[in-house]
Design an enzyme around this catalytic site. Structure first.
Site, PDB file in Angstrom:
ATOM      1  N   GLY A 111       0.826  -1.201   0.000  1.00 58.09           N
ATOM      2  CA  GLY A 111       0.000   0.000   0.000  1.00 58.09           C
ATOM      3  C   GLY A 111       0.858   1.249   0.000  1.00 58.09           C
ATOM      4  O   GLY A 111       2.006   1.223  -0.462  1.00 58.09           O
ATOM      5  N   CYS A 112       0.328   2.322   0.519  1.00 53.44           N
ATOM      6  CA  CYS A 112       1.055   3.597   0.551  1.00 53.44           C
ATOM      7  C   CYS A 112       2.379   3.454   1.286  1.00 53.44           C
ATOM      8  O   CYS A 112       2.423   2.989   2.426  1.00 53.44           O
ATOM      9  CB  CYS A 112       0.189   4.654   1.235  1.00 53.44           C
ATOM     10  SG  CYS A 112       1.033   6.229   1.482  1.00 53.44           S
TER      11      CYS A 112
END
Length: 223
Positions: free
Chosen positions: A55-56
């Site tokens: 993810g981020c």
């Protein structure tokens, strides 16, 4: 590290960490495992690198920075086809790159097994090309292995987690050989520390970080 099912209820979330059953991966490999262990002991004299996409990278970076034995975490882009991509390009989802982190660690203090356990806690590996509201192939779940031992461990963990139904859905994490890694722009490095009051940091990163720290209490740089 022995595998066991551990359910932890933290802030309304249940983290299921399944670690190797009864025998370590290396022990299960008989003579081959013995040779791997000897090689590992030699490698313990120097640093090693793990590369994860979960993810981020702002979230991933801050979580792994907490672990004792982790020397540095660098946010960047890897797994794609565009050379020297910018954040703006990667955000289009057309470069093939994932937001990822290079994690340099001291294997005498923390093992790759333990980093894999942290990886599977740091995000939801059953979400395809997204983490929460962050959507796109750049947010995919991926392990970029640096050698065959890392690949075997990653494949083994995923197989056992799926067999034990540790998650409600099948794990979609990619296991891919490490290639070119492009360091992200300077403002992405240590993002949480430098932007702690920003809405995304407070709404997304801090809750994840708090839960991560509770799960790994006793394994952190600062307790």
């Amino acid at each position: 590290m022995n595998f066991q099912n551990i359910s932890r209820h933290i802030g309304g979330w249940i983290f299921l960490i399944m670690l190797l059953p009864s025998l370590s991966f290396a022990q299960a490999q008989s003579k081959k495992g013995s040779n791997m262990k000897k090689a590992s002991n030699e490698m313990n004299k120097k640093t090693e690198t793990a590369t994860f996409a979960a993810g981020c990278f702002w979230c991933v970076e801050e979580q792994f920075k907490q672990l004792d034995g982790v020397i540095s975490v660098t946010s960047g882009y890897t797994g794609g086809t565009v050379a020297n991509p910018t954040y703006k390009q990667v955000c289009t989802g057309t470069t093939g790159h994932a937001e990822a982190c290079n994690i340099v660690y001291d294997p005498s203090k923390i093992s790759y097994d333990q980093l894999l356990a942290a990886f599977f806690v740091a995000h939801d590996p059953t979400q395809l090309n997204r983490q929460g509201d962050d959507i796109g192939t750049q947010y995919r779940s991926a392990i970029f292995y640096h050698n065959e031992e890392q690949k075997k461990l990653a494949d083994y963990y995923i197989r056992k987690l799926n067999e034990e139904k540790a998650y409600n859905k099948k794990i979609v994490t990619e296991v891919t050989p490490y290639g070119m890694f492009y360091k992200a722009e300077d403002y992405h490095q240590n993002y949480y520390d430098n932007n702690m009051s920003a809405p995304y940091c407070q709404r997304v990163i801090k809750p994840k970080l708090d839960k991560f720290r509770k799960v790994f209490k006793g394994k952190l740089k600062q307790e």
